[in-house]
Design an enzyme around this catalytic site. Structure first.
Site, mmCIF file in Angstrom:
data_model
loop_
_atom_site.group_PDB
_atom_site.id
_atom_site.type_symbol
_atom_site.label_atom_id
_atom_site.label_comp_id
_atom_site.label_asym_id
_atom_site.label_seq_id
_atom_site.Cartn_x
_atom_site.Cartn_y
_atom_site.Cartn_z
ATOM 1 C CE LYS A 159 -0.688 0.420 4.226
ATOM 2 N NZ LYS A 159 0.055 1.761 4.973
ATOM 3 C CB THR A 160 3.942 2.152 1.555
ATOM 4 O OG1 THR A 160 3.377 2.192 2.916
ATOM 5 C CG2 THR A 160 5.053 3.147 1.550
ATOM 6 C CG ASP A 207 -1.209 5.104 4.797
ATOM 7 O OD1 ASP A 207 -1.687 4.181 4.402
ATOM 8 O OD2 ASP A 207 0.393 5.167 5.335
ATOM 9 C CD GLU A 208 -2.382 1.714 8.186
ATOM 10 O OE1 GLU A 208 -3.135 1.685 8.509
ATOM 11 O OE2 GLU A 208 -1.100 1.560 7.993
ATOM 12 C CD GLN A 256 -3.466 -4.684 8.201
ATOM 13 O OE1 GLN A 256 -2.306 -4.363 8.902
ATOM 14 N NE2 GLN A 256 -3.085 -5.209 7.033
ATOM 15 N NE ARG A 286 1.352 -7.930 11.586
ATOM 16 C CZ ARG A 286 0.869 -6.976 9.754
ATOM 17 N NH1 ARG A 286 1.776 -5.661 9.907
ATOM 18 N NH2 ARG A 286 0.435 -6.784 9.487
#
Length: 860
Positions: A64-65, A252-253, A335, A681
């Site tokens: 995503k980044t 973002d997020e 998330q 993770r």
């Protein structure tokens, strides 16, 4: 002579498009933007879809980044906007720095012209400084941290004669923060909620707190957005300026946004309206009905759209907003794990409703984890009902299955994980690629004890930070008063540090004078020293301090801020105070002060440095040390490791019983999302543990495995046996222990601790099953099993944070000397470099520097 053909006789030539895979198509692709190379089809679609609202559902590890930064690069390269016309908001300074770094690599120096790339609070703070007068502030206002907020609220409670023990200031700070996260000004807090504190005085105290902030020329984190929203609502012309400035908005997020952040974004994302036809900006009304039975009333109560009752704030915005412009939100509903601090997963779930015509793009190809890990995580999260839905996949190999291991108790769990980590280390795995993710911070104690015993370096993510140390906060308080004389909290912190004979009575007198005249504490001090209200000695000390600050402010205009900081520390007597201190940590505090001055070199001026300190949220340092990372699941968001251990998967602990009791099914779904985050993770190995017995706050409790274990797919999970040694036998009616067979371990387990255990057993020491209690504790005469209440409490071992061992010496003197050559059964040969009682720091030839007890080594 030119011959003309009649139009009716001209044969039409069809439009030409390069054939797919042909020479022209390949040649055109070769000269295309290099930043698009390597994107998969979904990522490329997210980058190139520039018009209208876009929601990118980006699963864990799907890049995503890269999509966000490439999208910005694409906007700039296509000439759709200049750098200063793009608003890009993130949640952490770390994410903002990473985006700027990547953009710099893609576009060179273009990133230098992007002033609106940062966190919600940093951008909100920048806007507020421009329009500070509209919030009754000056542009150099101070941003308070939580500690300063609590101190200020304590003062207000004391002034209102409220028992601080019964009604803690920290509790009120939490309530106010929650109200601000929901965009509520003091007059808009529902009466039912205001009654929750001090018998109905919560709302009044909130109003007094806000009024006091204005007098102090200060704001807290919640104000950085709340005041923005108020200014935008009350001054549509200012809102229109920013709407016209930002041609593209990227977030973002998005799943972690709260109500205030949602409102801020929605106001900015509306297409600018003409002055003659302003879009209706919804306002909260003061006569809201807090007793509404609507589940969302706590969040939405008090909103009115064009005076139509019953409209929630979200509905009001949807009904009244002008057409939205180009906004792209990236997030993952699977998330969303920060509901406890105000995050609203509903923001992302309702994106298509809030932004009609929005395009939803799913990124499902995972570049991080192996097939078995992704299958387990996807199967677990599929049990949630409140989600938009996506399935992570990978083109990588399946890898190792997720393992589930049961242990007798939490101590065996820690031993087992410690053994597995040592085994991974022997196989060449870096400790930096190993993490232990716990649900509750108290679980860490067992691992800390075990790692100190094993000599394994580790860091606690979320431990004390550099800028939270007492000496650093004191130094910053001096600098804050120089920057803003109205900063009462900073002035009060250092008015008698170092000691100047200005005790609590003097400070209370200054407070009384400041409240009566409605002036800052510093100005009250300036007035008081001209009277006889203080004793001569105290009056002289206070006059000298005021003169010092006046002199430092004058020097600020002609002196570099780094030099000024050193001058302040020296002339104030603060450095001398620690030089005269004879405590063991005085030298370390002096080094910290030096580091503080060095850290200021990166900033242009004092205000920029203080702004950075107030907004920084990321942990700094320690990353270069090879150490196991120990943290909570919430702290692990955004991180990844080759090997992840997930202990404590038991009912009551995970999912948390408190969360289930307070939030019901919504809480259960957030706990499940937390499990999904934990699993994703891991790149190569994910290992889940649960214990049958766990000591919680000193009391042993019998537990059952988490319901989440039964929600994992059997085909992707392997059940394994604990390597930590069984505590099931030896006595107490539980049968023989596998530890009774000493021959089974032979030479494969020869650490000093194990050798001592064998020696104790041969001497009749009676220690069995890995426990340190005497065998008498588990008398075989007890037919009902062990008495958990009779377990002796274990002493907490030395604490290591960020790779630094803070070990308590036993007070004995070691027989070893510096530079002695020694041998350790596990780490081999080495040289003693430091001695602290019976604790040795040894530079081993192959294992590097370790800290061990001297009884574990012998002279070489």
């Amino acid at each position: 002579m030119i011959r003309m053909t009649e139009p009716s006789k001209i044969t039409a030539v069809p439009d030409h498009q390069p054939a797919a895979g042909g020479i022209a198509a390949r040649a055109r692709a070769s000269v295309g933007p290099k930043y698009l190379a390597g994107l998969n089809p979904e990522q490329r679609e997210a980058v190139e879809t520039l018009d209208g609202p876009v929601l990118v559902l980006a699963g864990a590890g799907t890049g995503k980044t890269r999509v966000l930064t490439t999208r910005i690069a694409h906007i700039l390269s296509q000439g759709r906007a200049r750098p200063a016309e793009i608003l890009s908001v993130t949640f952490t300074n770390k994410a903002a720095r990473e985006m700027k770094h990547r953009l710099g690599q893609m576009l060179g120096h273009a990133v230098e012209g992007m002033p609106w790339l940062g966190t919600f609070h940093s951008i909100g703070g920048r806007i507020l400084r421009v329009h500070a007068e509209l919030a009754q502030l000056k542009s150099n206002f101070t941003v308070l941290d939580v500690d300063d907020q609590v101190r200020l609220l304590k003062q207000l409670l004391q002034a209102d004669n409220i028992d601080e023990k019964r009604w803690p200031a920290r509790m009120l700070a939490g309530l106010i923060d929650g109200w601000k996260n929901r965009g509520l000004m003091p007059s808009q807090v529902p009466s039912g909620e205001a009654a929750m504190f001090a018998n109905g005085k919560g709302g009044k105290l909130y109003a007094s707190y806000q009024e006091r902030l204005k007098i102090l020329n200060a704001a807290d984190f919640g104000d950085l957005l709340l005041e923005n929203i108020r200014i935008f609502r009350e001054h549509p012309d200012i809102l229109r300026q920013y709407q016209q400035r930002f041609k593209f908005i990227l977030v973002d997020e998005y799943q972690d946004t709260n109500v205030a952040q949602y409102l801020w974004l929605r106001l900015l994302s509306q297409a600018p309206a003409k002055p003659a036809a302003q879009a209706v900006i919804p306002e909260r009304v003061e006569d809201a009905n807090p007793e509404s039975g609507d589940e969302s009333s706590a969040r939405d109560s008090g909103f009115d759209a064009a005076h139509r009752p019953g409209m929630t704030e979200r509905a009001a915005l949807a009904a009244s907003a002008a057409p939205t412009k180009n906004i792209c939100c990236v997030g993952d509903d699977d998330q969303s794990i920060y509901g406890w601090r105000g995050a609203e997963v509903d923001n992302i779930l309702r994106f298509e409703h809030d932004f009609p015509g929005a395009k939803v793009i799913r990124l499902e190809r995972n570049y991080r984890s192996t097939g078995h890990i992704l299958a387990a995580a996807s199967h677990l999260i599929a049990h949630n009902e409140g989600r938009l839905g996506k399935t992570l996949r990978t083109e990588d190999q399946d890898g190792e299955k997720v393992t589930v291991t049961g242990s007798w108790d939490s101590e065996e769990e820690a031993r087992g994980i410690g053994e597995e980590i040592e085994q991974l280390q022997r196989q060449g795995e870096k400790l930096n690629e190993i993490a232990i993710l716990v649900r509750a911070s108290y679980q860490m104690r067992e691992f800390e004890d075990r790692f100190v015993t094993l000599g394994l370096p580790y860091r606690v993510i979320g431990g004390p930070r550099f800028y939270e140390r007492a000496e650093i906060r004191d130094a910053l308080a001096y600098l804050r008063v120089i920057n803003s004389p109205a900063d009462d909290l900073a002035f009060e912190r250092i008015v008698n540090t170092p000691k100047r004979g200005l005790g609590d009575a003097t400070v209370q007198m200054l407070h009384d004078h400041a409240r009566k005249r409605r002036i800052p504490l510093f100005e009250a001090a300036r007035a008081v020293v001209e009277t006889d209200e203080l004793k001569p000695k105290a009056r002289g000390s206070l006059r000298d301090l005021i003169a010092q600050f006046d002199r430092w402010r004058t020097q600020r205009e002609v002196t570099a801020h780094t030099d000024l900081a050193q001058i302040v520390l020296d002339e104030s007597g603060y450095t001398e105070m620690w030089q005269k201190d004879r405590s063991a940590d005085a030298a370390g505090r002096l080094e910290n002060l030096k580091e503080l001055v060095r850290s200021m070199e990166e900033f242009e001026n004092l205000q920029g440095f203080l702004e950075h300190i107030s907004l920084v949220m990321d942990r700094e340092g320690g990353a270069e040390d090879d150490a196991v990372s120990l943290m909570t699941l919430h702290s692990a968001k955004g991180l990844e490791f080759d090997n992840v251990f997930l202990p404590g998967w038991e009912e009551g602990l995970f999912p948390s019983q408190r969360t289930l009791d307070e939030q019901g099914r919504a809480g259960l779904e957030e706990e499940r999302r937390l499990g999904h985050v934990g699993l994703t993770r891991a790149r190569r190995r994910a290992k889940i543990y649960f214990a049958t017995n766990r000591r919680i706050h000193g009391t042993w409790s019998t537990t059952i495995p988490s319901r989440f274990l039964d929600e994992l797919p059997a085909a992707n999970v392997e059940i394994t046996e604990s390597k930590g040694g069984s505590g099931w036998g030896g006595s107490g009616g539980y049968g023989a222990s596998r530890f009774d067979d000493m021959e089974a371990f032979g030479s494969s387990y020869s650490t000093p601790g194990w050798q001592r255990a064998q020696a104790n057993r041969n001497r009749g020491g009676g220690r069995t099953g890995g426990f340190e209690e005497d065998a008498a504790t588990f008398s075989s005469s007890s037919s009902s099993g062990p008495d958990f209440g009779s377990f002796s409490s274990r002493r907490r071992g030395p604490l290591t944070i960020e790779g630094e061992l803070v070990a308590k010496s036993t007070g004995t003197t070691s027989e070893f000397s510096l530079e002695d050559r020694v041998f350790h059964q596990k780490f081999g040969y080495g040289r003693v470099t430091k001695i602290d009682g019976n604790k040795l720091t040894i530079a081993f030839d192959k294992a590097g520097e370790k800290k061990v007890v001297d009884s574990f080594v012998q002279r070489a």
